[in-house]
Scaffold this motif. Structure first.
Motif, PDB file in Angstrom:
ATOM      1  N   ARG A 151       7.218   3.511   0.164  1.00 51.79           N
ATOM      2  CA  ARG A 151       6.984   2.266   0.899  1.00 51.79           C
ATOM      3  C   ARG A 151       7.349   2.427   2.379  1.00 51.79           C
ATOM      4  O   ARG A 151       6.667   1.918   3.261  1.00 51.79           O
ATOM      5  CB  ARG A 151       7.787   1.133   0.258  1.00 51.79           C
ATOM      6  CG  ARG A 151       7.139   0.543  -0.990  1.00 51.79           C
ATOM      7  CD  ARG A 151       8.105  -0.303  -1.796  1.00 51.79           C
ATOM      8  NE  ARG A 151       9.005   0.523  -2.582  1.00 51.79           N
ATOM      9  CZ  ARG A 151      10.055   0.066  -3.243  1.00 51.79           C
ATOM     10  NH1 ARG A 151      10.377  -1.217  -3.174  1.00 51.79           N
ATOM     11  NH2 ARG A 151      10.814   0.879  -3.953  1.00 51.79           N
ATOM     12  N   VAL A 152       8.439   3.167   2.624  1.00 53.22           N
ATOM     13  CA  VAL A 152       8.821   3.441   4.016  1.00 53.22           C
ATOM     14  C   VAL A 152       7.723   4.237   4.713  1.00 53.22           C
ATOM     15  O   VAL A 152       7.306   3.904   5.831  1.00 53.22           O
ATOM     16  CB  VAL A 152      10.157   4.213   4.062  1.00 53.22           C
ATOM     17  CG1 VAL A 152      10.410   4.767   5.465  1.00 53.22           C
ATOM     18  CG2 VAL A 152      11.316   3.322   3.641  1.00 53.22           C
ATOM     19  N   ALA A 153       7.230   5.292   4.064  1.00 49.75           N
ATOM     20  CA  ALA A 153       6.182   6.130   4.653  1.00 49.75           C
ATOM     21  C   ALA A 153       4.910   5.324   4.888  1.00 49.75           C
ATOM     22  O   ALA A 153       4.216   5.508   5.900  1.00 49.75           O
ATOM     23  CB  ALA A 153       5.902   7.327   3.748  1.00 49.75           C
ATOM     24  N   ALA A 154       4.593   4.424   3.957  1.00 44.43           N
ATOM     25  CA  ALA A 154       3.383   3.610   4.102  1.00 44.43           C
ATOM     26  C   ALA A 154       3.509   2.671   5.301  1.00 44.43           C
ATOM     27  O   ALA A 154       2.551   2.495   6.072  1.00 44.43           O
ATOM     28  CB  ALA A 154       3.131   2.820   2.824  1.00 44.43           C
ATOM     29  N   CYS A 155       4.682   2.063   5.475  1.00 45.19           N
ATOM     30  CA  CYS A 155       4.884   1.162   6.621  1.00 45.19           C
ATOM     31  C   CYS A 155       4.831   1.927   7.934  1.00 45.19           C
ATOM     32  O   CYS A 155       4.284   1.439   8.933  1.00 45.19           O
ATOM     33  CB  CYS A 155       6.209   0.421   6.477  1.00 45.19           C
ATOM     34  SG  CYS A 155       6.179  -0.893   5.222  1.00 45.19           S
ATOM     35  N   LEU A 156       5.394   3.125   7.948  1.00 43.93           N
ATOM     36  CA  LEU A 156       5.302   3.960   9.150  1.00 43.93           C
ATOM     37  C   LEU A 156       3.848   4.311   9.437  1.00 43.93           C
ATOM     38  O   LEU A 156       3.411   4.324  10.598  1.00 43.93           O
ATOM     39  CB  LEU A 156       6.136   5.228   8.966  1.00 43.93           C
ATOM     40  CG  LEU A 156       7.661   5.038   8.982  1.00 43.93           C
ATOM     41  CD1 LEU A 156       8.365   6.335   8.583  1.00 43.93           C
ATOM     42  CD2 LEU A 156       8.130   4.593  10.366  1.00 43.93           C
ATOM     43  N   LYS A 157       3.077   4.598   8.380  1.00 47.11           N
ATOM     44  CA  LYS A 157       1.660   4.932   8.549  1.00 47.11           C
ATOM     45  C   LYS A 157       0.891   3.755   9.144  1.00 47.11           C
ATOM     46  O   LYS A 157      -0.042   3.938   9.924  1.00 47.11           O
ATOM     47  CB  LYS A 157       1.066   5.315   7.191  1.00 47.11           C
ATOM     48  CG  LYS A 157      -0.377   5.807   7.238  1.00 47.11           C
ATOM     49  CD  LYS A 157      -0.869   6.168   5.849  1.00 47.11           C
ATOM     50  CE  LYS A 157      -2.292   6.679   5.885  1.00 47.11           C
ATOM     51  NZ  LYS A 157      -2.393   8.010   6.515  1.00 47.11           N
ATOM     52  N   LEU A 158       1.325   2.542   8.791  1.00 42.26           N
ATOM     53  CA  LEU A 158       0.682   1.337   9.315  1.00 42.26           C
ATOM     54  C   LEU A 158       1.153   0.994  10.725  1.00 42.26           C
ATOM     55  O   LEU A 158       0.669   0.037  11.336  1.00 42.26           O
ATOM     56  CB  LEU A 158       0.956   0.150   8.384  1.00 42.26           C
ATOM     57  CG  LEU A 158       0.262   0.186   7.013  1.00 42.26           C
ATOM     58  CD1 LEU A 158       0.833  -0.904   6.113  1.00 42.26           C
ATOM     59  CD2 LEU A 158      -1.243   0.031   7.169  1.00 42.26           C
TER      60      LEU A 158
END
Length: 300
Positions: free
Chosen positions: A58-65
């Motif tokens: 979830r952290v990586a996904a938010c960073l990707k966004l």
């Protein structure tokens, strides 16, 4: 429980036991971008910073966004005092989730399909509902639920076709596999729930065979599988019994090896014995002394 928004730049997420799967990160980014973060991550306070306990994807996904912060459950430092405690939290979180069986996956996919069709037949109203406590991703288009027929391997089901590339990559489910799951979901839930813990619940071939039967026959099959003692070990055996066919006794592991060994050419038989010289010599000693064989079932 302290739930708050935390700056992503203050989260230390290194040293994880579970490697990040880029396909899952892509899928979560797609979902969070559309629906927002459904479940907060879990952090432990470390002075002015925070150590990640669960939620790396979830952290990586938010960073990707390109997001700057994330919703998190923050536990005090004394609750997870050192890295060992943090790592144990990660292990327990992953292990206790458990892996769904093939049958459970099938029911999840069917619930996903129903939600998808409902979402396209009715005006969109707020956040999508959940199935089994799991947030279900759907991809919006203009297909009407009224035109949809139950999916199978030969039909182009609108729900199956709607699955995004990110979802296919992360879930590891191709369109044909989705269609098979929907066929398995035809098993009556009352009978499917009785299969919990039985090997057939995790066998796609067994479940497809069961799904082809009518509701009454499904009940009879599960009765045979779940009787005490079981009167059938597999769906195929149960169907054979109900059809009045006497099943061929299954060969034991040692008998299966013998059958294959007996069909080998002489030189291949010798090569096999060379590979198992220690076992043959041990068998000769045991046999000559009249002792009992050891090493488990089928061992010499």
């Amino acid at each position: 429980m302290n739930v708050r928004t935390v700056d992503l730049a203050l989260i230390d997420a290194g040293g994880r036991l579970r490697a990040l799967d880029p396909a899952w990160v892509d899928l979560l980014a797609e979902e969070i971008g559309r629906d927002g973060l459904i479940e907060p991550i879990r952090l432990v306070a470390r002075g002015e910073r925070f150590r990640l306990v669960s939620g790396a994807r979830r952290v990586a996904a938010c960073l990707k966004l390109g997001r700057a912060d994330i919703l998190a459950i923050v536990v005090p430092q004394e609750a997870l005092a050192d890295e060992t405690a943090v790592q144990l939290g990660e292990i327990q979180g992953n292990l206790l989730r458990g892996e769904p069986t093939v049958l459970e996956r099938a029911y999840y996919v069917e619930a996903w399909r129903e939600i998808y069709l409902s979402a396209h037949a009715l005006p969109k109203r707020g956040r999508k509902p959940k199935a089994g406590g799991i947030e279900i991703p759907v991809q919006r288009n203009n297909i009407s639920a009224e035109k949809a027929e139950p999916a199978n391997d030969d039909a182009e089901d609108p729900f199956v076709l709607s699955l995004s590339e990110a979802a296919r990559q992360a879930l590891g489910i191709s369109q044909p596999t989705m269609s098979r799951y929907l066929r398995i979901a035809r098993i009556e839930p009352a009978q499917g729930h009785r299969l919990v813990g039985h090997p057939s619940a995790d066998s796609r071939a067994e479940l497809l065979m069961l799904a082809e039967q009518d509701a009454e026959r499904q009940r009879e099959i599960v009765d045979l599988l779940r009787s005490e003692p079981p009167r059938a070990a597999t769906v195929a055996e149960a169907i054979a019994q109900l059809n009045g066919v006497v099943p061929t006794p299954r060969a034991s592991p040692s008998e299966q090896v013998h059958q294959r060994f007996s069909r080998l050419r002489p030189q291949d038989q010798f090569a096999f014995l060379d590979l198992n010289t220690e076992v043959v010599e041990r068998w000769q000693v045991v046999r000559s002394t009249g002792g009992r064989r050891s090493g488990g079932r089928g061992a010499a």
